[in-house]
Enzyme design. Sequence first.
Site, PDB file in Angstrom:
ATOM      1  N   ASP A 103       0.793  -1.234   0.000  1.00 52.96           N
ATOM      2  CA  ASP A 103       0.000   0.000   0.000  1.00 52.96           C
ATOM      3  C   ASP A 103       0.826   1.285   0.000  1.00 52.96           C
ATOM      4  OD1 ASP A 103       0.862   0.222   2.716  1.00 52.96           O
ATOM      5  OD2 ASP A 103      -0.942  -0.791   3.453  1.00 52.96           O
ATOM      6  N   HIS A 118       7.009  -7.520  -0.812  1.00 56.17           N
ATOM      7  CA  HIS A 118       6.073  -7.997  -1.844  1.00 56.17           C
ATOM      8  C   HIS A 118       5.821  -6.950  -2.909  1.00 56.17           C
ATOM      9  CE1 HIS A 118       4.332 -11.214   1.127  1.00 56.17           C
ATOM     10  NE2 HIS A 118       5.398 -11.640   0.492  1.00 56.17           N
ATOM     11  N   CYS A 126       5.401  -2.695 -17.316  1.00 54.16           N
ATOM     12  CA  CYS A 126       4.910  -3.195 -18.601  1.00 54.16           C
ATOM     13  C   CYS A 126       5.411  -4.621 -18.802  1.00 54.16           C
ATOM     14  CB  CYS A 126       5.372  -2.301 -19.748  1.00 54.16           C
ATOM     15  SG  CYS A 126       4.897  -2.989 -21.348  1.00 54.16           S
ATOM     16  N   CYS A 150       4.398   0.978 -25.568  1.00 59.01           N
ATOM     17  CA  CYS A 150       4.100  -0.141 -26.484  1.00 59.01           C
ATOM     18  C   CYS A 150       2.653  -0.612 -26.412  1.00 59.01           C
ATOM     19  CB  CYS A 150       5.067  -1.293 -26.236  1.00 59.01           C
ATOM     20  SG  CYS A 150       4.786  -2.116 -24.663  1.00 59.01           S
ATOM     21  N   THR A 188       0.840  -9.137  11.341  1.00 58.26           N
ATOM     22  CA  THR A 188       0.910 -10.151  10.282  1.00 58.26           C
ATOM     23  C   THR A 188       0.489 -11.506  10.820  1.00 58.26           C
ATOM     24  OG1 THR A 188       2.333 -11.292   8.678  1.00 58.26           O
ATOM     25  CG2 THR A 188       3.429 -10.465  10.670  1.00 58.26           C
ATOM     26  N   ASN A 213      -0.276  -7.667  17.890  1.00 61.63           N
ATOM     27  CA  ASN A 213      -1.396  -8.205  17.118  1.00 61.63           C
ATOM     28  C   ASN A 213      -2.609  -8.289  18.049  1.00 61.63           C
ATOM     29  OD1 ASN A 213      -3.061 -10.051  15.463  1.00 61.63           O
ATOM     30  ND2 ASN A 213      -1.170 -10.370  14.321  1.00 61.63           N
TER      31      ASN A 213
HETATM   32  P1  OAD Z   1      -3.112 -11.144   6.924  1.00 57.64           P
HETATM   33  O1  OAD Z   1      -4.413 -10.608   6.423  1.00 57.64           O
HETATM   34  O2  OAD Z   1      -2.836 -12.588   6.683  1.00 57.64           O
HETATM   35  O3  OAD Z   1      -2.994 -10.915   8.502  1.00 57.64           O
HETATM   36  C1  OAD Z   1      -3.286  -9.659   9.071  1.00 57.64           C
HETATM   37  C2  OAD Z   1      -2.897  -9.718  10.543  1.00 57.64           C
HETATM   38  O4  OAD Z   1      -3.135  -8.438  11.100  1.00 57.64           O
HETATM   39  C3  OAD Z   1      -3.693 -10.745  11.378  1.00 57.64           C
HETATM   40  O5  OAD Z   1      -2.782 -11.473  12.198  1.00 57.64           O
HETATM   41  C4  OAD Z   1      -4.606  -9.854  12.237  1.00 57.64           C
HETATM   42  O6  OAD Z   1      -4.882 -10.446  13.517  1.00 57.64           O
HETATM   43  C5  OAD Z   1      -3.757  -8.599  12.376  1.00 57.64           C
HETATM   44  N1  OAD Z   1      -4.496  -7.348  12.649  1.00 57.64           N
HETATM   45  C6  OAD Z   1      -5.780  -7.026  12.376  1.00 57.64           C
HETATM   46  N2  OAD Z   1      -6.065  -5.780  12.780  1.00 57.64           N
HETATM   47  C7  OAD Z   1      -4.940  -5.269  13.305  1.00 57.64           C
HETATM   48  C8  OAD Z   1      -4.565  -4.006  13.903  1.00 57.64           C
HETATM   49  N3  OAD Z   1      -5.449  -3.003  13.994  1.00 57.64           N
HETATM   50  N4  OAD Z   1      -3.291  -3.865  14.338  1.00 57.64           N
HETATM   51  C9  OAD Z   1      -2.393  -4.872  14.239  1.00 57.64           C
HETATM   52  N5  OAD Z   1      -2.683  -6.069  13.691  1.00 57.64           N
HETATM   53  C10 OAD Z   1      -3.925  -6.278  13.236  1.00 57.64           C
HETATM   54  O7  OAD Z   1      -1.965 -10.202   6.325  1.00 57.64           O
HETATM   55  P2  OAD Z   1      -0.413 -10.491   6.139  1.00 57.64           P
HETATM   56  O8  OAD Z   1       0.116 -11.291   7.267  1.00 57.64           O
HETATM   57  O9  OAD Z   1       0.217  -9.194   5.846  1.00 57.64           O
HETATM   58  O10 OAD Z   1       0.866 -11.327  -0.080  1.00 57.64           O
HETATM   59  O11 OAD Z   1      -0.429 -11.371   4.829  1.00 57.64           O
HETATM   60  C11 OAD Z   1       0.776 -11.797   4.260  1.00 57.64           C
HETATM   61  C12 OAD Z   1       0.675 -11.826   2.770  1.00 57.64           C
HETATM   62  O12 OAD Z   1      -0.448 -12.609   2.365  1.00 57.64           O
HETATM   63  C13 OAD Z   1       0.409 -10.477   2.120  1.00 57.64           C
HETATM   64  O13 OAD Z   1       1.568  -9.691   1.967  1.00 57.64           O
HETATM   65  C14 OAD Z   1      -0.160 -10.852   0.792  1.00 57.64           C
HETATM   66  C15 OAD Z   1      -1.070 -11.997   1.203  1.00 57.64           C
HETATM   67  O14 OAD Z   1      -1.253 -12.989   0.239  1.00 57.64           O
HETATM   68  C16 OAD Z   1       1.069 -10.724  -1.268  1.00 57.64           C
HETATM   69  O15 OAD Z   1       0.466  -9.753  -1.611  1.00 57.64           O
HETATM   70  C17 OAD Z   1       2.109 -11.371  -2.105  1.00 57.64           C
END
Ligand code: OAD
Length: 240
Positions: A103, A118, A126, A150, A188, A213
């Site tokens: 983002d 990522h 392109c 292109c 995460t 988290n």
């Molecule tokens: P997820 O959607 O898997 O996890 C989001 C995490 O944020 C969860 O553990 C929630 O409990 C936590 N969460 C929710 N609200 C929150 C808050 N206000 N403050 C802190 N934490 C909070 O997202 P990611 O772990 O980022 O890949 O996902 C990893 C990857 O999976 C992404 O980068 C994406 C996706 O496929 C690509 O785009 C390649």
Amino acid sequence: MNDYNKAKEWIAGAKNIYAFTGAGISVESGIQPFRGKDGIYGKYDARMLEIEYFLQHPNECWPVIYDVFYRQIKAAKPNVAHIKLAESEAAGKIQGVITQNIDGLHARAGTRNLVEFHGTCSTMVCMQCGNIVNSDDSDFKKLPPVCSHCQSVLKPNFVFFGESIPHSAYDTAMRWMQKCDLLMVIGTSGIVFPAASIPQVATMHGAKIIIINPDESGHQQNQHNLFLKGGAVEVINEIL
Ligand code: OAD
């Protein structure tokens, strides 16, 4: 009860502090996470983010990708958690941020030592000539967006499933984790590899881990891991 004193002690005692962030840090900026009850994977077809599918069906994928990512991101602003990390880096308290997020909010908040593991929505590439286009230069009135050189379809400059992590991002993240003595793992689910190996690499090299988290499931608490339950804004406000 969160042990904020212990977190502050660890932060005060560490020399090389990094943050590793996921979608959760941007939830309070109004961006949906990937998983969980409000996650985009529950609402949209995850095939749109597979590279083979995207290349074969760009006309079908682009309106969804625009709606899910670009429209939301345009409306979002960095929140206090992004800003405090950037300020802490400027003050020399933390060394850098590795984010899985596409983002661009860490960059907009002012983080300079930033690994976008990522990739990012901020640019598009392109598929034919490799031209890199700033996403702000496109009005997205016609989808899919095409290259001005292109006329081939542009791909968001983020990592689709089936694509590799950019070498420089991977190498920098691993180099940082070898010297990191405290890693803050913020928002995460930690299930997507190889990104999920980043805290493991830091641990292998002796780093302590602070996990932030609202969901404590699956997170260990021990002498090297401190779990702080809550949203990123609230917890980072307490400890930074
Ligand atoms: P997820 O959607 O898997 O996890 C989001 C995490 O944020 C969860 O553990 C929630 O409990 C936590 N969460 C929710 N609200 C929150 C808050 N206000 N403050 C802190 N934490 C909070 O997202 P990611 O772990 O980022 O890949 O996902 C990893 C990857 O999976 C992404 O980068 C994406 C996706 O496929 C690509 O785009 C390649």
